[in-house]
Design an enzyme around this catalytic site. Structure first.
Site, mmCIF file in Angstrom:
data_model
loop_
_atom_site.group_PDB
_atom_site.id
_atom_site.type_symbol
_atom_site.label_atom_id
_atom_site.label_comp_id
_atom_site.label_asym_id
_atom_site.label_seq_id
_atom_site.Cartn_x
_atom_site.Cartn_y
_atom_site.Cartn_z
ATOM 1 N N VAL A 1 0.844 -1.196 0.000
ATOM 2 C CA VAL A 1 0.000 0.000 0.000
ATOM 3 C C VAL A 1 0.880 1.248 0.000
ATOM 4 C CG1 VAL A 1 -1.971 -1.087 1.117
ATOM 5 C CG2 VAL A 1 -0.203 -0.022 2.522
ATOM 6 N N CYS A 2 0.245 2.373 -0.334
ATOM 7 C CA CYS A 2 0.908 3.666 -0.360
ATOM 8 C C CYS A 2 1.567 3.938 0.998
ATOM 9 C CB CYS A 2 -0.129 4.749 -0.671
ATOM 10 S SG CYS A 2 0.483 6.421 -0.619
ATOM 11 N N PRO A 3 2.786 4.414 1.108
ATOM 12 C CA PRO A 3 3.665 4.869 0.016
ATOM 13 C C PRO A 3 4.607 3.785 -0.521
ATOM 14 C CG PRO A 3 4.657 5.491 2.091
ATOM 15 C CD PRO A 3 3.421 4.675 2.422
ATOM 16 N N ILE A 4 4.470 2.548 -0.034
ATOM 17 C CA ILE A 4 5.407 1.498 -0.457
ATOM 18 C C ILE A 4 5.209 1.175 -1.942
ATOM 19 C CG2 ILE A 4 6.318 -0.817 0.071
ATOM 20 C CD1 ILE A 4 6.671 1.256 2.313
#
Lengths: 288, 82
Positions: free
Chosen positions: B16-19
């Site tokens: 998920v964001c930011p990954i």
């Protein structure tokens, strides 16, 4: 203590505590920003006059609790040394809050910090029938929760498509959260349904060839309140693209509240009592 | 189905964001400018934000394929906007 003295103190940002003669001092933090030397001064005041700690308020402010009545003037003087003033409490325009906006944030569609300072300089502390909160958020992500405010301002962008620059890659259609865009290849075509557009700007921000551009502006909302009553502010106007228009709209909303509001009545209740159409008419006149 | 062939592939549907963008950046680091990367990503926040981040870092999106299972395939040229 005489109630009139307390009211004056409250007007000037000193909140009476349950402890006798102690006040929690609210500081005017416009758009959530302070300079380093101001933070140092706040820290010194908390150590010297308070109990060595501060409280961060829900509207980006700082309060220094446990200021003694006898020290009120001394503390005001110390704040003034670094250009700080007490905030506002009571029935008036409160400190303007803001997210960091387009100057910092990749999602931001409008400049927010300077706008907060401009609005605050013009309206802060103005006496009204009840508290009046103004909040600015840079985009639809709404980190600053515009609709919780009596007057909310949110960055938006009305997109325009330029067919000559388009490669029909389809990223805008994929990025659009409300499916206002559809793209097909072979033969290449793009359809944009502006009636569905929420002015979020994601098409413009994602387009690899700048085939989408657009002018950013302000989406306004009116009559938000999130205390005893909980109502989202309602959008009553189309996207406003000029700052001068925005200021006229704020003037019109405040004038409406000033004229029609009963003492102790929040803006939402005034709008409901007088009629949303009446306010809308005034606001529409302001953007003409 | 994409008709294009790519130099590399990365699946960011498992993060998920930011990954999502971190994983994309790591995949792009392995490539030279002008080489292509295909990214598999989820509908919603990733498809709304990853293309914007790619644009900010001067990589060019060349195609988007909807897989019909809540995921997309994004074709990107490294440094394609420089």
């Amino acid at each position: 203590m005489d109630e009139s003295i307390y009211k004056e103190l409250k007007k000037g940002g000193f909140m009476r505590q349950i402890q006798n003669n102690k006040f929690s001092l609210r500081i005017r933090v416009v758009g959530g920003q302070l300079q380093g030397n101001q933070i140092k001064k706040v820290s010194e005041i908390a150590d010297l006059y308070g109990k060595g700690y501060i409280h961060m308020t829900s509207r980006q402010g700082i309060e220094i609790p446990f200021i003694d009545f006898a020290d009120v003037e001394a503390v005001k003087g110390e704040l003034a040394e670094v250009g700080l003033q007490p905030g506002a409490c009571g029935p008036r325009v409160r400190t303007v809050t803001a997210c960091q906006g387009s100057a910092i944030c990749g999602s931001g569609l409008i400049e927010t910090s300077g706008l907060a300072r401009e609005l605050d300089a013009k309206y802060f502390g103005r006496d009204l029938p009840h508290k009046f909160k103004i909040g600015i958020t840079g985009c639809k992500n709404n980190c600053l929760k515009a609709e919780e405010n009596d007057l909310g301002i949110k960055g938006g962008l009305r997109p325009e498509w330029h067919s000559g620059d388009c490669t029909y890659c389809g990223v805008c259609a994929a990025a659009c959260p409300v499916k206002a865009i559809s793209v097909s290849r072979g033969p290449n075509s793009l359809a944009f349904d502006e009636s569905r557009c929420i002015y979020c700007g994601k098409c413009v921000k994602s387009c690899p060839t700048d085939a989408w551009s657009g002018k950013s502006g302000y989406i306004t909302s009116f009559g938000g309140t999130f205390g005893n009553d909980m109502v989202f502010g309602k959008p009553l106007l189309p996207l406003i693209t000029e700052k001068e228009q925005l200021f006229r709209v704020v003037d019109a909303a405040i004038a409406f509240f000033q004229e029609h509001g009963k003492p102790g009545e929040r803006f939402r209740r005034t709008i409901d009592r007088i009629g949303e159409d009446q306010l809308k008419k005034k606001l529409e006149e302001a953007i003409r | 189905m994409s008709k294009q062939s790519y130099d590399a592939f990365v699946d960011i549907t498992d993060v998920v964001c930011p990954i999502t963008f971190v994983k994309t950046k790591v995949a792009l680091e392995e490539l030279e400018n002008g080489q292509t990367l295909q990214i598999r990503l989820n509908d919603g926040e990733p498809i709304q934000n990853v293309p914007r981040s790619l644009k900010n870092e001067k990589h060019k999106v060349i195609e988007v394929v909807q897989n019909g299972d809540g995921t997309y395939l994004l074709g990107v040229i490294k440094g394609g906007l420089e």
